[in-house]
Design an enzyme around this catalytic site. Structure first.
Site, short mmCIF file in Angstrom:
data_model
loop_
_atom_site.label_atom_id
_atom_site.label_comp_id
_atom_site.label_asym_id
_atom_site.label_seq_id
_atom_site.Cartn_x
_atom_site.Cartn_y
_atom_site.Cartn_z
N ASN A 152 33.73 41.54 48.79
CA ASN A 152 34.18 41.30 47.42
C ASN A 152 34.74 39.89 47.22
O ASN A 152 34.80 39.40 46.11
CB ASN A 152 35.23 42.34 47.01
CG ASN A 152 36.30 42.53 48.05
OD1 ASN A 152 36.03 42.90 49.20
ND2 ASN A 152 37.53 42.25 47.68
N GLN A 180 30.67 46.62 45.37
CA GLN A 180 30.28 45.42 44.60
C GLN A 180 28.76 45.33 44.38
O GLN A 180 28.30 44.38 43.74
CB GLN A 180 30.75 44.15 45.32
CG GLN A 180 32.26 44.02 45.40
CD GLN A 180 32.92 43.79 44.03
OE1 GLN A 180 32.24 43.50 43.04
NE2 GLN A 180 34.23 43.93 43.97
N SER A 200 32.42 52.69 42.75
CA SER A 200 33.52 52.62 41.79
C SER A 200 32.94 52.21 40.43
O SER A 200 32.28 51.18 40.32
CB SER A 200 34.52 51.57 42.26
OG SER A 200 35.46 51.32 41.24
N CYS A 326 43.30 43.24 44.26
CA CYS A 326 44.26 44.18 44.86
C CYS A 326 45.28 43.48 45.72
O CYS A 326 46.27 44.06 46.11
CB CYS A 326 43.54 45.24 45.68
SG CYS A 326 42.35 46.11 44.70
N1 PLP Z 1 35.78 48.25 47.80
C1 PLP Z 1 35.53 47.03 47.36
C2 PLP Z 1 34.55 46.18 48.11
C3 PLP Z 1 36.14 46.55 46.21
O1 PLP Z 1 35.87 45.30 45.79
C4 PLP Z 1 37.05 47.37 45.52
C5 PLP Z 1 37.76 46.89 44.32
O2 PLP Z 1 37.97 45.71 44.16
C6 PLP Z 1 37.29 48.67 46.02
C7 PLP Z 1 36.63 49.07 47.16
C8 PLP Z 1 38.26 49.60 45.37
O3 PLP Z 1 37.75 50.12 44.17
P1 PLP Z 1 38.76 50.72 43.07
O4 PLP Z 1 39.37 49.56 42.35
O5 PLP Z 1 37.89 51.55 42.20
O6 PLP Z 1 39.77 51.54 43.80
#
Ligand code: PLP
Length: 385
Positions: A152, A180, A200, A326
């Protein structure tokens, strides 16, 4: 007055598509019942959940029965890892990488404090994995190999098909996080050969608060969120009907766009990236040029802090980030760039630009017009005090 924004942070979240809003709206206003209710007003909704499930399944060429709706990508990642460990209690080792999203690595770090063994595989300076090392790191007690598909922060793509083949040979479960990837890469679980796969909805132009976990047929699954018998006993909690319907519609759009959109986005991203590298001295890309998501670029600006760049971009109406949303706000340099052997200074001076289906040529031109001046200003300030 509403300020015009130039959105270059599509890996953080995406704008909800108008088609998706239209599809989900009746389930907020008119059909707001509980699909588990015995009367028609409620149980009529079950059909819509199943239609959405079929659309999400089609996005990854899965059987609809292999889709479990969750609340987000984070829950999907946690659930896959948790299931592999609890369904095989004698296996207490997780093999993952040093560049996973926080929803994987924070959970794995937590598991390590609970007596589980976790191996975080290193990557090279381009962000690539050594598959021989991956194979050698699988142990007799490995419950799961969990490797993201596309990073990401950098967009770097891992060879999941090969990784899943290694896992099959070693008789170990394989999970991937391609949160992604939808709408950018063709996704086919049959070809990939993984056992679990996380999705997601808000990364593909549906709202936040809904995700899915693909669980391959006949793979033992231990629910993570327990409660009512929703999702055929695999995930408790009253279904987010409107969100799930939205996810289904977004999956259809992502599939329909797959033919032309990745090409268009790649051309825009390349124009942006090449423009920045050409116009701004002391700028360089983080991560391999290819294989990479067509929408993502991550660029280091020598001698600068991302924070200052992002602030001035924000003043110009441009949304970008210094890595995963995050972990934004954390003072630590990105764990992804650090794992790629970037110095702390380089990692702190890097920004991520991620494009999406609503970005235009004119927006890229605007960014290319603003950024050189911003960098010059910051460098001038730095020298001049
Ligand atoms: N995995 C990846 C590669 C992500 O980029 C993200 C969110 O940025 C997630 C998992 C988590 O997804 P969610 O925001 O729906 O919890």
């Amino acid at each position: 007055m509403k300020r015009r924004i130039y959105y270059f942070d599509n890996n953080a979240t995406t704008r909800v598509a108008p088609e998706v809003v239209a599809a989900m709206s009746p389930f907020l206003t008119e059909f707001w019942g509980n699909p588990s209710s015995s009367y028609f007003f409620g149980h009529q909704l079950a059909r819509h959940l199943e239609e959405a499930r079929a659309s999400v399944a089609a996005l990854i060429n899965a059987d609809p029965r292999e889709i479990v709706f969750t609340s987000c990508g984070t829950e999907s990642n946690n659930s896959a890892i948790q299931s592999a460990l609890t369904a095989h209690p004698k296996k207490r080792h997780i093999l993952t990488t040093a560049v996973e999203h926080a929803s994987n690595f924070k959970f794995c770090e937590h598991l390590a404090t609970q007596g589980y063994a976790v191996t975080f595989l290193p990557v090279d300076s381009e962000g690539a994995l050594d598959l021989r090392l991956l194979e050698k790191s699988i142990r007799a007690d490995t419950a799961l190999v969990s490797v993201m598909w596309a990073n990401n922060e950098t967009g770097v793509i891992f060879p999941i098909e090969e990784i899943a083949a290694i896992c099959r040979n070693k008789d170990v479960l394989c999970h991937t996080d391609p949160v992604q990837a939808p709408g950018k890469l063709k996704m086919d679980v049959k070809k990939l050969g993984v056992d679990f796969l996380s999705l997601s909805a808000h990364k593909l132009h549906a709202p936040k608060g809904v995700g899915a976990l693909y669980v391959k047929r006949r793979v033992k699954y231990q629910p993570y969120v327990m409660g009512g018998g929703q999702e055929r006993g695999r995930r408790g909690g009253t279904e987010n009907v409107a969100g799930i319907v939205a996810f289904g519609r977004a999956a259809e759009l992502a599939m329909a766009n797959l033919r032309d959109e990745p090409k268009r986005i790649r051309a825009l991203r390349d124009r942006l990236e090449n423009g920045i590298l050409r116009l701004i001295p002391g700028s360089s890309r983080n991560g391999a040029k290819e294989p990479r998501l067509p929408n993502t670029t991550n660029i280091a600006f020598e001698g600068l802090e991302a924070e200052g760049i992002l602030l001035l971009l924000d003043q110009a109406g441009i949304c970008a980030s210094s890595g995963s949303a995050c972990t934004t706000g954390s003072l630590d340099p990105s764990h992804v760039l650090t794992a790629m052997s970037c110095s702390a200074a380089r990692a702190r001076g890097s920004i991520r630009l991620s494009l999406g289906m609503y970005n235009t040529d004119a927006e890229v031109a605007y960014l290319l017009k603003q950024l050189p001046g911003i960098i010059e200003r910051l460098r001038g300030n730095e020298i001049g005090g």
